[in-house]
Design a protein around this motif. Structure first.
Motif, short mmCIF file in Angstrom:
data_model
loop_
_atom_site.label_atom_id
_atom_site.label_comp_id
_atom_site.label_asym_id
_atom_site.label_seq_id
_atom_site.Cartn_x
_atom_site.Cartn_y
_atom_site.Cartn_z
N GLN A 41 0.93 -0.93 -0.10
CA GLN A 41 0.03 0.05 0.08
C GLN A 41 0.91 1.29 -0.04
OE1 GLN A 41 -3.64 -0.26 -0.16
NE2 GLN A 41 -2.38 -1.84 -1.08
N VAL A 42 1.38 1.56 -1.18
CA VAL A 42 2.10 2.60 -1.29
C VAL A 42 1.57 3.80 -2.41
CG1 VAL A 42 4.27 1.87 -0.76
CG2 VAL A 42 3.59 1.42 -2.95
N LEU A 43 1.63 5.09 -2.45
CA LEU A 43 1.09 5.91 -3.27
C LEU A 43 2.08 6.28 -4.37
CD1 LEU A 43 -0.32 8.15 -0.59
CD2 LEU A 43 -1.55 6.67 -2.00
N VAL A 44 2.54 5.41 -5.19
CA VAL A 44 3.29 5.55 -6.21
C VAL A 44 2.63 4.65 -7.52
CG1 VAL A 44 4.98 5.87 -4.89
CG2 VAL A 44 4.81 3.35 -5.66
N GLY A 45 3.01 5.04 -8.78
CA GLY A 45 2.68 4.32 -9.85
C GLY A 45 3.53 3.15 -10.15
N SER A 72 10.56 -3.70 2.95
CA SER A 72 11.02 -2.85 1.67
C SER A 72 10.42 -1.65 1.49
CB SER A 72 10.55 -3.91 0.27
OG SER A 72 9.23 -3.81 0.35
N SER A 73 11.09 -0.87 0.46
CA SER A 73 10.55 0.40 -0.13
C SER A 73 10.16 -0.01 -1.60
CB SER A 73 11.43 1.25 0.09
OG SER A 73 11.47 1.83 1.43
N ILE A 74 9.08 0.57 -1.98
CA ILE A 74 8.70 0.66 -3.48
C ILE A 74 8.73 2.22 -3.93
CG2 ILE A 74 7.01 0.17 -5.06
CD1 ILE A 74 7.82 -2.33 -3.54
N GLY A 76 11.01 4.19 -3.27
CA GLY A 76 11.28 5.42 -2.21
C GLY A 76 10.33 5.41 -1.23
N GLU A 77 9.04 4.87 -1.34
CA GLU A 77 8.36 5.01 -0.35
C GLU A 77 8.14 3.60 0.51
OE1 GLU A 77 3.32 5.73 0.40
OE2 GLU A 77 4.47 6.34 -1.55
N LYS A 78 8.53 3.85 1.87
CA LYS A 78 8.40 2.82 2.73
C LYS A 78 6.95 1.84 2.79
CE LYS A 78 10.27 1.23 7.24
NZ LYS A 78 9.08 0.08 7.67
N VAL A 79 7.17 0.49 2.53
CA VAL A 79 5.71 -0.21 2.99
C VAL A 79 5.32 -0.31 4.31
CG1 VAL A 79 4.72 -2.16 2.28
CG2 VAL A 79 6.28 -1.21 0.67
N GLU A 80 4.35 0.16 4.56
CA GLU A 80 4.03 0.11 6.11
C GLU A 80 2.79 -0.84 6.18
OE1 GLU A 80 3.04 4.00 7.36
OE2 GLU A 80 5.18 4.51 7.54
N LYS A 81 1.97 -0.96 5.24
CA LYS A 81 0.73 -1.98 5.19
C LYS A 81 0.75 -2.69 3.90
CE LYS A 81 -2.43 0.85 7.86
NZ LYS A 81 -1.66 2.14 7.97
N VAL A 82 0.04 -3.86 4.11
CA VAL A 82 0.00 -4.74 2.71
C VAL A 82 -1.88 -5.01 2.72
CG1 VAL A 82 2.16 -5.45 2.46
CG2 VAL A 82 0.39 -6.93 3.58
N LEU A 83 -2.26 -5.14 1.44
CA LEU A 83 -3.47 -5.50 1.29
C LEU A 83 -3.46 -7.13 0.68
CD1 LEU A 83 -6.79 -4.94 1.06
CD2 LEU A 83 -6.14 -4.12 -1.30
N VAL A 84 -4.10 -8.07 1.53
CA VAL A 84 -4.03 -9.49 1.02
C VAL A 84 -5.55 -9.72 0.67
CG1 VAL A 84 -4.00 -11.76 1.83
CG2 VAL A 84 -2.23 -10.10 2.85
N GLU A 85 -5.63 -10.18 -0.57
CA GLU A 85 -6.88 -10.28 -1.28
C GLU A 85 -6.86 -11.80 -2.24
OE1 GLU A 85 -8.44 -6.00 -2.56
OE2 GLU A 85 -7.19 -7.24 -4.25
#
Length: 361
Positions: A41-45, A72-74, A76-85
Motif C-alpha cells: 500500500q504505497v502511493l506510487v505508480g 521493503s520500499s517501493i 522510495g516509499e516505505k511499505v507500512e501496510k499490505v492488502l491481502v486479497e
C-alpha cells in the motif's frame, strides 16, 4: 490528495462496486482462504513492475511475502501496510477511469478492454481500443448512455450491462466525492461472469475539504499535523522554500536545469529552527531523494534559524547532496553557520540550482 488502494476500495464498496475479498495488515497473518495476492500500500505508480505485487498459494508462502514487502520500499516509499486479497479467476482485464479533460472542460470516461497495463501503452499501440466518452456536467449520466459504445468494443451481451453499471457507479464517486481521478486497472471480468474492481486509484480535490470529510484517510491525517504546506510529486529532488510563489519558482528553476522536483514544501513566514528541521526530515523520509534545494528569502524568517535547522538534520544525514540559497534577515549569521559546517551557500537561486544538478550528475 491520493488515497491508498484499500481506502479506494472501501469507497467502491459503499457505492456497490464489487471488490475482491481481502483485508489490510502490517504483520504476519494466521490464515488465508486459498491463493492470494499481496499488494504493497504505497502511493506510487507502477507498483507491480517495481515488485510491490506478489502472489502466494499457501499460508507459509504468504507470510514470507508479506514480511518481504513490509521490509521493503517501493520507488522510495516505505511499505507500512499490505492488502491481502483473494486471487481472482480472470477471464478478461479492462481499464476504466474518469478524469477532467481541461481543454473540453468536461468529465471524461476512459474505458478499454486492454486493461492491466498502462493506458498510455494502449493509446500508443491500440488507440481504437479506447472508448472516450464525455459527460455533460450539467446533465445526468445513466448506464444506458454508454451501453451501445461498449458493444462496439467487443463485450458480450452478458458483460455490457454489468460493465455499464460499474462505469455509472465510478462516475458517481467522481462527482459526489469531488475526485480529480477515479481509476480501476484492471477491472476484471472473471471466468464465472462477475465484474470486479481488482485495483483502485482515487485522487481527491484538496480544495473540497470544506464539504467533504477527509479525516478518515491516511494522507489527510498526516498532512493535518504538518506545520508547513507539503505536496508530494514524482521527482527525486526535494524543494523547500518560504512562500508559495518562491517555492513554485524554485521548482521551475530545478526543472530548467534538468532536474525533477520530488515535492513542493513551503515552510511559510517566520519558520523556526524546529520547523526547518521537520521540513527537511519530511523530504528525506523518501529513500529515492537524490538531493535537496533550499531557497529562502528571509523577512520575518531568520537565516540563522534556517541554517541551524539544516545543520542539525545533516548531522544525521551527512551524505545528502544539498544546495542552499538564502538571503535577508540575519543572512551573515546564517552563512557563517552553514560555512562552518561545510555547507556551501550561493548568492542566486539560479547558481544554487545549477550547482545541485552538477553535484547529482
Amino acid at each position: 490528495m491520493k488515497l491508498h488502494e484499500y481506502e479506494a476500495k472501501e469507497i467502491f464498496k459503499e457505492y456497490g462496486i464489487p471488490v475482491p475479498k481481502g483485508f489490510i495488515t502490517s504483520e504476519k497473518v494466521k490464515e488465508i482462504d486459498g491463493p492470494v495476492v499481496i499488494k504493497a500500500q504505497v502511493l506510487v505508480g507502477g507498483r507491480g513492475k517495481a515488485g510491490g505485487v506478489l502472489f502466494a498459494d499457501t499460508l507459509e508462502e504468504a507470510n514470507k511475502k508479506i514480511q518481504k514487502l513490509l521490509n521493503s520500499s517501493i520507488k522510495g516509499e516505505k511499505v507500512e501496510k499490505v492488502l491481502v486479497e483473494e486471487k481472482l479467476p480472470i477471464k478478461k482485464e479492462c481499464y476504466l477511469s474518469v478524469v477532467i479533460d481541461r481543454e473540453e472542460k468536461k468529465p471524461l470516461i476512459l474505458f478499454s478492454t486492454e486493461g492491466g497495463v498502462d493506458i498510455e501503452e494502449v493509446a500508443q499501440k491500440n488507440p481504437e481500443k479506447i472508448l472516450r466518452y464525455y459527460v455533460d456536467p450539467q446533465g445526468e449520466f445513466l448506464p444506458y448512455m454508454i451501453r451501445g459504445t461498449l458493444k462496439d468494443l467487443g463485450l458480450s451481451s452478458q458483460e455490457i450491462p454489468k460493465v455499464a453499471d460499474v462505469i455509472y457507479r465510478v462516475y458517481k464517486i467522481f462527482e459526489e466525492k469531488d475526485a480529480t481521478l477515479v481509476e480501476i486497472n484492471p477491472l476484471v471480468i472473471t471466468e464465472d461472469g462477475k465484474v470486479i474492481a481488482a485495483d483502485g486509484v482515487i485522487h481527491l480535490d484538496d480544495d473540497a475539504y470544506f464539504r467533504q470529510d477527509y479525516s478518515r484517510f491516511e494522507e489527510y491525517r498526516k498532512r493535518k499535523n504538518l506545520p508547513f504546506a507539503y505536496v508530494e510529486l514524482e521527482g527525486d529532488i526535494g524543494v523547500i522554500g518560504n512562500g508559495a510563489g518562491l517555492t513554485l519558482a524554485s521548482m521551475d528553476i530545478i526543472k530548467e536545469y534538468g532536474g525533477n522536483p520530488a515535492c513542493f514544501l513551503d515552510i511559510g513566514g517566520g519558520a523556526s529552527e524546529d520547523i526547518v528541521k521537520k521540513a527537511l526530515e519530511k523530504v528525506l523520509e523518501r529513500e529515492d531523494i537524490r538531493g535537496v534545494f533550499i531557497n529562502i528569502m528571509a523577512g520575518i524568517t531568520r537565516c540563522d534559524e534556517v541554517a541551524r535547522g539544516i545543520v542539525d538534520v545533516l548531522k544525521k544525514h551527512p551524505n545528502v547532496k544539498l544546495s542552499v540559497r538564502m538571503t535577508g534577515t540575519n543572512e551573515e549569521e546564517g552563512r557563517k553557520i552553514l560555512i562552518e559546517n561545510g555547507i556551501s551557500i550561493e548568492d542566486s537561486m539560479e547558481e544554487a540550482a545549477r550547482k545541485l544538478i552538477e553535484m547529482l550528475d
